[in-house]
Design an enzyme around this catalytic site. Structure first.
Site, PDB file in Angstrom:
ATOM      1  N   GLY A 109      34.995  31.557  29.053  1.00  0.00           N
ATOM      2  CA  GLY A 109      34.865  30.138  28.740  1.00  0.00           C
ATOM      3  C   GLY A 109      36.112  29.558  28.110  1.00  0.00           C
ATOM      4  N   CYS A 110      36.010  28.278  27.758  1.00  0.00           N
ATOM      5  CA  CYS A 110      37.162  27.544  27.236  1.00  0.00           C
ATOM      6  C   CYS A 110      37.462  27.957  25.809  1.00  0.00           C
ATOM      7  CB  CYS A 110      36.879  26.047  27.313  1.00  0.00           C
ATOM      8  SG  CYS A 110      35.319  25.588  26.577  1.00  0.00           S
ATOM      9  N   GLY A 111      38.719  27.755  25.423  1.00  0.00           N
ATOM     10  CA  GLY A 111      39.132  28.149  24.081  1.00  0.00           C
ATOM     11  C   GLY A 111      39.223  29.648  23.995  1.00  0.00           C
TER      12      GLY A 111
END
Length: 258
Positions: free
Chosen positions: A86-88
């Site tokens: 996922g993001c981050g």
């Protein structure tokens, strides 16, 4: 047509007792909460009192943490790093085998599904960074009296760490807390919730197969697709009662890939 602002993210280095652990992509809000939460989730600390001091160096993009006790850096760095989905971009030192050795969650607190949907709606209405940018993840802790604490970040797992850190700093016990998140409940997010001891985790979207299997093993209740008057209860810990008139997807089988 209105234009939203862009969400911010910065590379920030976590340094513990002088040793660089990793570089993380983070949103520059509630970084002290994040540090407490991440260190707890990864097993560097067992309690907020294990931290002697934290210094945030915004100019250099670093968080310096001093622990009261020495930690075995060789043991930490010898572990295989698992980069989170996922993001981050994030990193965890726990494998699935490690997580299965966590203590099983214990709580006899029960909730009406309508209450979880109501709190999920309030969470969305009060997520200021998301409303400003349209590109943030959030996590929300609901206390027994209904009080809500919201933390936001470009990464969904970072937002959860911020909530865990906030709970640690406030000295809250997890048995009667609810964790809500905007992001997919993946194995690493479920492991964070389990490590702290949240008995119920709800999301506006799905849970992965691995997360649900782990939740069943560790006795967490996982509810996905909390939107409007719909929900999917993936587990059977008995902590959520469907008090709505319409049929809810209860204990939906994920073995067939939905």
């Amino acid at each position: 047509m209105s234009r939203k602002g862009c969400p911010d993210e910065y590379p920030i280095t976590l340094i513990i007792n002088g040793y660089e652990i990793a570089v993380f992509q983070l949103t520059k809000y509630d970084l002290i909460d994040w540090a407490y939460g991440y260190l707890f989730s990864e097993g560097f600390i067992q309690d907020a009192s294990d931290i002697e001091a934290i210094h945030i160096d915004e100019e250099m993009g670093a968080i310096h943490v001093s622990l009261h006790s020495h930690f075995d850096e060789e043991q930490v760095f010898s572990k295989k790093k698992h980069y989170t989905a996922g993001c981050g971009r994030g990193v965890t030192f726990f494998s699935m085998t490690d997580v299965k050795n966590f203590a099983k969650v214990s709580s006899n607190k029960k909730y009406e599904l309508s209450y979880l949907l109501k709190k999920r709606s309030e969470f969305a209405q009060n997520s200021s960074l998301y409303l400003e940018t349209g590109g943030m993840h959030g996590a929300c802790m609901v206390e027994e009296d209904g009080m809500m604490t919201i933390r936001e970040d470009i990464g969904r797992h970072n937002a959860v760490d911020k909530i865990i850190g906030c709970a640690l700093r406030k000295g809250l016990s997890p048995e009667r807390l609810i964790l809500l998140t905007t992001g997919r409940v993946s194995y690493e997010m479920l492991s964070k919730a389990a490590k702290f001891g949240f008995p119920v985790i709800g999301s506006r979207t799905a849970a992965t197969k691995q997360a649900v299997q782990l939740a069943k093993f560790l006795n967490l209740e996982v509810i996905g697709y909390l939107r409007g008057k719909m929900a999917t209860i993936y587990t059977s810990a008995g902590r959520v009662n469907n008090d709505l008139t319409q049929e809810i997807d209860f204990e939906r089988s994920i073995e067939g890939g939905n």
